[in-house]
Design a protein around this motif. Structure first.
Motif, mmCIF file in Angstrom:
data_model
loop_
_atom_site.group_PDB
_atom_site.id
_atom_site.type_symbol
_atom_site.label_atom_id
_atom_site.label_comp_id
_atom_site.label_asym_id
_atom_site.label_seq_id
_atom_site.Cartn_x
_atom_site.Cartn_y
_atom_site.Cartn_z
ATOM 1 N N ASN A 198 0.863 -1.176 0.000
ATOM 2 C CA ASN A 198 0.000 0.000 0.000
ATOM 3 C C ASN A 198 0.900 1.227 0.000
ATOM 4 O OD1 ASN A 198 -1.722 2.212 0.854
ATOM 5 N ND2 ASN A 198 -3.227 0.643 1.406
ATOM 6 N N ARG A 217 0.055 4.516 -0.070
ATOM 7 C CA ARG A 217 -0.511 5.775 0.418
ATOM 8 C C ARG A 217 -0.087 5.992 1.873
ATOM 9 N NH1 ARG A 217 -3.185 8.677 -3.792
ATOM 10 N NH2 ARG A 217 -3.717 7.105 -5.346
ATOM 11 N N ILE A 232 -4.094 -4.233 2.066
ATOM 12 C CA ILE A 232 -3.429 -4.714 0.845
ATOM 13 C C ILE A 232 -4.001 -6.072 0.501
ATOM 14 C CG2 ILE A 232 -1.518 -5.868 2.059
ATOM 15 C CD1 ILE A 232 -1.271 -3.878 -1.242
#
Length: 252
Positions: free
Chosen positions: A178, A180, A198
């Protein structure tokens, strides 16, 4: 023809579970159409590119599989970052009108490479500046040709149908992350968020010949990982990791 449909870093066919019952053959057809731009073109996926592509690192393809005899369904995968619904609908309209393929039986997806050509109507806001008139002409021409490529790939797959066996399995690979990064409830940039959601699942559909040889005809797999191995400073046409996965599986 052996095709792979976007994908994984490595694959062991021997790892698929044995089927307990004798499966029933299903009509399956395959096709592949080159969709590599013939001219320089603006790429999409990163917001820092301001010029057209600087050559071809890897060719791009539309791959299609048609499954079923009397009422087939068709899946087309594109080595692109994305396409708008209007473009898919244009291809679907031709296939429904001329090839009697209902709209609900056509699915189009992408490998989401960030080093593929922009398509009119997909994420136009990513460009730091508007394309010049000449650049826009090339984008328009490519997008229109892409409609025809989807139609051509689907038609070839429908015409290629012959008996095959289907096998399904699901595994897991762990290279996706992930990206972000969030701090105090706000996104602060790209990186690795180890505790964020994820999906590492790897579903796989295998197509083999119906005889005792079990010869592999196609693999379809999906994996939730952006094709961002190549960064925004790379301005050449390429399928990124998924494109190379397809290339190596097909070569094998």
């Amino acid at each position: 023809m052996s095709l792979s449909f976007a994908l994984i870093a490595c694959l062991l066919i021997a790892g698929l579970p044995a089927q307990a019952e004798v499966p029933t053959p299903v009509a399956v057809g395959l096709a592949r159409v080159d969709i590599t731009p013939k001219t320089p073109i603006r790429l999409t996926g990163y917001g820092n590119r301001v010029t057209e592509s600087e050559g071809v690192e890897q060719p791009l393809f539309a791959r299609a599989i048609a499954i079923g005899d009397g009422d087939p369904s068709v899946l087309v995968t594109l080595d692109l970052c994305g396409v708008p619904a209007s473009l898919v609908d244009a291809a679907a309209h031709q296939l429904e009108a001329n090839d009697h393929l209902p709209r609900e039986r056509l699915a189009v997806c992408v490998i989401h490479t960030h080093t593929g050509p922009a398509v009119v109507g997909y994420a136009p806001m990513i460009f730091p500046d508007d394309p010049t008139p000449d650049q826009q002409d090339r984008l328009d021409a490519y997008s229109q040709a892409l409609v025809e490529a989807i139609v051509q790939a689907a038609r070839r797959a429908l015409a290629d149908r012959r008996p095959a066996l289907l096998g399904y399995a699901q595994g897991s690979v762990d290279f996706a992350v992930n990206r972000r990064v969030v701090k105090d409830g706000k996104w602060v940039g790209f990186g690795v968020s180890p505790d964020a959601p994820i999906d590492h699942s790897l579903p796989l559909l295998r197509v083999t010949e119906p005889d005792d040889s079990g010869t592999l005809r196609a693999l379809i797999a999906g994996y939730a990982c952006h094709c961002t191995t190549l960064d925004g400073n790379f301005n050449r046409i390429c399928g990124d990791w998924a494109g190379y996965a397809c290339e190596r599986i097909e070569a094998d």
